[in-house]
Design an enzyme around this catalytic site. Structure first.
Site, PDB file in Angstrom:
ATOM      1  N   HIS A 193      40.186  45.061  63.125  1.00 25.32           N
ATOM      2  CA  HIS A 193      41.406  44.248  63.169  1.00 25.32           C
ATOM      3  C   HIS A 193      42.561  45.084  63.700  1.00 25.32           C
ATOM      4  CE1 HIS A 193      44.805  41.815  61.790  1.00 25.32           C
ATOM      5  NE2 HIS A 193      43.948  40.809  61.677  1.00 25.32           N
TER       6      HIS A 193
ATOM      7  N   GLU B 266      42.469  38.752  69.586  1.00 29.80           N
ATOM      8  CA  GLU B 266      43.743  38.666  68.874  1.00 29.80           C
ATOM      9  C   GLU B 266      44.806  39.504  69.584  1.00 29.80           C
ATOM     10  OE1 GLU B 266      43.494  40.272  64.909  1.00 29.80           O
ATOM     11  OE2 GLU B 266      42.898  42.215  65.682  1.00 29.80           O
TER      12      GLU B 266
END
Length: 241
Positions: free
Chosen positions: A84, A156
């Site tokens: 992430h 992302e």
């Protein structure tokens, strides 16, 4: 890093019976390791999948404070987020660390949700494609086609995460398409077409439908909007809203 154990348990209770059937939509929520067993216990009758936010790349040992992938698997956790953007930015996780984590997740019978990032600076300098390709290929170094076919990849763009600014539908499609093409280059078209590619970055109930219309966007990785029970339910049921 949100909520307490009691709040996490309350969240699971609040969404019971409100999610779409698992044969039409797979819905998962990733939570801190502190809460996972409590959430699993509260989720017995729910179609929701409970995932981990991160794990270490060693199964056990003198790694104080880390989360063991072996222990996660033993708990019954099916998915773990790896790479992430916040792990990359705040905890200095390198491509090599992320690759070792991906291999550890597979070694322990789980599926990694691999995140790849894009910064606005690189978009403006024309290096976006190079950056995304590198992160996907680096994460999958040494990963067999058999394992790679199981992965979930999330695109992302860091400039969109938590900013309230969502990538346009075309931007989301372009990023997800590029990821799929990268997988095809590394493995095969068939494998790439079978992998689920998600978009993440300021996803909300009022913009999810537009994102999901794209051919290469198979789902979303929602952040802030997943913390509220009603918003989470609306995201999962966007087709019926």
């Amino acid at each position: 890093m949100n909520k307490t154990v009691a709040e996490a348990q309350s969240f699971i209770t609040a969404i019971q019976g409100k999610l779409p059937a698992s044969d039409t939509v797979e819905t998962a929520i990733a939570a801190p390791a502190l809460f996972l067993q409590t959430m699993l216990d509260a989720n017995q009758e729910n179609v929701l999948r409970i995932a981990a936010e991160s794990c270490y790349y060693e199964d056990e040992g003198a790694y104080t404070g880390e989360t063991s992938p072996k222990a996660l698997h033993a708990m019954g956790i099916p998915y773990t987020i790896v790479g992430h953007s916040e792990r990359r930015r705040y905890f200095n996780e390198t491509d090599d660390v992320i690759n070792r984590k991906v291999q550890a997740v597979f070694r322990n019978g789980m599926t990694p949700i691999i995140c790849c990032d894009e910064t606005m600076g690189r978009r403006e300098s024309g290096e976006r494609i190079h950056w995304v390709v590198n992160q996907v290929s680096a994460a999958l170094k040494g990963v067999s086609a058999e394992d790679a076919a199981k992965i979930v990849v999330a695109y992302e763009p860091s400039w969109a995460i938590g900013s309230g600014t969502t990538a346009s539908s075309d931007q989301a499609e372009e990023g997800c398409y590029l990821i799929r093409q990268t997988l095809a280059d590394i493995y095969s078209d068939d494998l790439a077409n079978g992998v689920r590619v998600l978009y993440g970055g300021s996803v909300k109930p009022d913009n999810i439908a537009g994102l999901m219309k794209n051919a290469n966007v198979d789902g979303v990785l929602a952040g802030g909007s997943s913390l509220d029970e009603q918003s989470f339910v609306e995201l999962a049921n966007y087709q019926n809203m």
